[in-house]
Design a protein around this motif. Structure first.
Motif, mmCIF file in Angstrom:
data_model
loop_
_atom_site.group_PDB
_atom_site.id
_atom_site.type_symbol
_atom_site.label_atom_id
_atom_site.label_comp_id
_atom_site.label_asym_id
_atom_site.label_seq_id
_atom_site.Cartn_x
_atom_site.Cartn_y
_atom_site.Cartn_z
ATOM 1 N N VAL A 1 8.164 4.837 6.832
ATOM 2 C CA VAL A 1 9.358 5.685 6.764
ATOM 3 C C VAL A 1 10.235 5.255 5.590
ATOM 4 O O VAL A 1 10.698 6.081 4.802
ATOM 5 C CB VAL A 1 10.148 5.648 8.097
ATOM 6 C CG1 VAL A 1 11.539 6.241 7.931
ATOM 7 C CG2 VAL A 1 9.386 6.400 9.187
ATOM 8 N N ALA A 2 10.446 3.950 5.438
ATOM 9 C CA ALA A 2 11.270 3.448 4.330
ATOM 10 C C ALA A 2 10.653 3.804 2.981
ATOM 11 O O ALA A 2 11.363 4.225 2.055
ATOM 12 C CB ALA A 2 11.451 1.937 4.455
ATOM 13 N N LEU A 35 12.929 13.815 8.886
ATOM 14 C CA LEU A 35 11.814 14.301 8.078
ATOM 15 C C LEU A 35 10.819 13.185 7.814
ATOM 16 O O LEU A 35 9.612 13.356 7.992
ATOM 17 C CB LEU A 35 12.334 14.868 6.750
ATOM 18 C CG LEU A 35 11.275 15.167 5.702
ATOM 19 C CD1 LEU A 35 10.379 16.300 6.172
ATOM 20 C CD2 LEU A 35 11.923 15.510 4.379
ATOM 21 N N ALA A 36 11.324 12.041 7.396
ATOM 22 C CA ALA A 36 10.446 10.914 7.097
ATOM 23 C C ALA A 36 9.676 10.473 8.333
ATOM 24 O O ALA A 36 8.478 10.202 8.261
ATOM 25 C CB ALA A 36 11.265 9.749 6.542
ATOM 26 N N THR A 37 10.340 10.432 9.467
ATOM 27 C CA THR A 37 9.678 10.009 10.705
ATOM 28 C C THR A 37 8.561 10.973 11.086
ATOM 29 O O THR A 37 7.448 10.558 11.411
ATOM 30 C CB THR A 37 10.703 9.889 11.845
ATOM 31 O OG1 THR A 37 11.696 8.929 11.454
ATOM 32 C CG2 THR A 37 10.049 9.449 13.140
ATOM 33 N N SER A 43 0.819 -1.216 0.000
ATOM 34 C CA SER A 43 0.000 0.000 0.000
ATOM 35 C C SER A 43 0.847 1.258 0.000
ATOM 36 O O SER A 43 0.587 2.187 -0.758
ATOM 37 C CB SER A 43 -0.938 0.025 1.210
ATOM 38 O OG SER A 43 -1.897 -0.975 1.084
ATOM 39 N N PHE A 44 1.868 1.306 0.857
ATOM 40 C CA PHE A 44 2.709 2.497 0.898
ATOM 41 C C PHE A 44 3.478 2.678 -0.400
ATOM 42 O O PHE A 44 3.630 3.795 -0.886
ATOM 43 C CB PHE A 44 3.639 2.494 2.107
ATOM 44 C CG PHE A 44 2.952 2.959 3.355
ATOM 45 C CD1 PHE A 44 2.542 4.272 3.487
ATOM 46 C CD2 PHE A 44 2.690 2.078 4.383
ATOM 47 C CE1 PHE A 44 1.877 4.699 4.620
ATOM 48 C CE2 PHE A 44 2.025 2.500 5.521
ATOM 49 C CZ PHE A 44 1.623 3.821 5.640
ATOM 50 N N ALA A 45 3.936 1.592 -0.980
ATOM 51 C CA ALA A 45 4.640 1.691 -2.265
ATOM 52 C C ALA A 45 3.705 2.277 -3.323
ATOM 53 O O ALA A 45 4.082 3.177 -4.072
ATOM 54 C CB ALA A 45 5.158 0.332 -2.696
ATOM 55 N N GLN A 46 2.462 1.813 -3.367
ATOM 56 C CA GLN A 46 1.486 2.318 -4.331
ATOM 57 C C GLN A 46 1.109 3.765 -4.046
ATOM 58 O O GLN A 46 0.936 4.562 -4.963
ATOM 59 C CB GLN A 46 0.237 1.448 -4.327
ATOM 60 C CG GLN A 46 0.449 0.082 -4.917
ATOM 61 C CD GLN A 46 -0.744 -0.828 -4.711
ATOM 62 O OE1 GLN A 46 -1.806 -0.402 -4.266
ATOM 63 N NE2 GLN A 46 -0.587 -2.093 -5.034
ATOM 64 N N MET A 47 0.972 4.109 -2.783
ATOM 65 C CA MET A 47 0.570 5.474 -2.439
ATOM 66 C C MET A 47 1.594 6.495 -2.898
ATOM 67 O O MET A 47 1.242 7.543 -3.425
ATOM 68 C CB MET A 47 0.368 5.591 -0.932
ATOM 69 C CG MET A 47 -0.890 4.959 -0.446
ATOM 70 S SD MET A 47 -0.961 5.101 1.347
ATOM 71 C CE MET A 47 -2.317 4.023 1.690
ATOM 72 N N PRO A 71 4.739 -0.398 15.360
ATOM 73 C CA PRO A 71 6.128 -0.019 15.064
ATOM 74 C C PRO A 71 6.613 -0.521 13.701
ATOM 75 O O PRO A 71 7.294 0.202 12.982
ATOM 76 C CB PRO A 71 6.926 -0.669 16.199
ATOM 77 C CG PRO A 71 5.951 -0.761 17.327
ATOM 78 C CD PRO A 71 4.624 -1.069 16.657
ATOM 79 N N ALA A 72 6.242 -1.713 13.323
ATOM 80 C CA ALA A 72 6.654 -2.248 12.028
ATOM 81 C C ALA A 72 6.007 -1.469 10.888
ATOM 82 O O ALA A 72 6.634 -1.209 9.861
ATOM 83 C CB ALA A 72 6.310 -3.734 11.931
#
Length: 182
Positions: free
Chosen positions: A121-122, A143-145, A63-67, A114-115
């Motif tokens: 973040v990654a 920044l990412a965090t 999902s995050f990769a697609q977003m 946490p995961a």
């Protein structure tokens, strides 16, 4: 139901998991419910995912990769540098808080928070890298965090219906948050 091939079953498990999470919520997203919907044994699921947590991590990672892929690199970079909101307003960011698209993220946050944050973040760091935005490693991590914490909090509020703003407004809030941090 005809049993799909091994690779296809993996994809079907992911698809059905997202569907069940959206339809039935946290209580309905169980390995047994997924297996029943697919017409396979629960053991078959564990050949692809060692646990429900591993399945949730896969869902969230995808999902995050697609977003972040929906972001237009040139427009995002210009937005970061000069703050032109019109450039990014047209991007398809509403899906970030669409329960049909992201309810599994909320479920994952509750189970393995946490995961989920580490994956987010990654993914964000990867998106910054892909648009060619150069920033020191330590600053990029900070920044990412901060960005991910804001985005996940807004998503959670939106998915829980605790936030009385539109999807478009939440999308812009996340971008404004990123702009302020940069």
């Amino acid at each position: 139901m005809r049993l799909p091939a091994k690779a296809a079953l993996h994809d079907e498990i992911v698809r059905v998991s997202i569907q069940l999470g959206s339809e039935l919520g946290e209580e309905g997203l169980t390995m047994r419910a997924i297996a029943a919907r697919l017409g396979v044994s629960a053991t078959a699921l564990y050949q692809h995912f060692e646990s429900k947590e591993a399945l949730l991590l896969t869902l969230v990672s995808d999902s995050f990769a697609q977003m972040y892929q929906v972001l237009d690199a040139a427009k995002l970079k210009r937005f970061i540098e000069v703050g032109h909101y019109d450039d990014v307003q047209e991007m398809q960011l509403g899906r970030w808080i669409d329960p049909a698209e992201t309810n599994h993220i909320l479920i994952a946050l509750r189970h393995i928070g946490p995961a989920v944050r580490q994956l987010a973040v990654a993914s964000f760091l990867d998106a910054l890298s892909q648009i060619g935005y150069e920033i020191a490693d330590q600053e990029a991590e900070a920044l990412a965090t901060y960005h991910v914490s804001g985005v996940l909090s807004l998503m959670e509020l939106g998915l829980n219906s605790d936030l009385a703003v539109s999807q478009e407004e939440i999308s812009l809030l996340t971008l404004r948050f990123m702009r302020i941090l940069i």
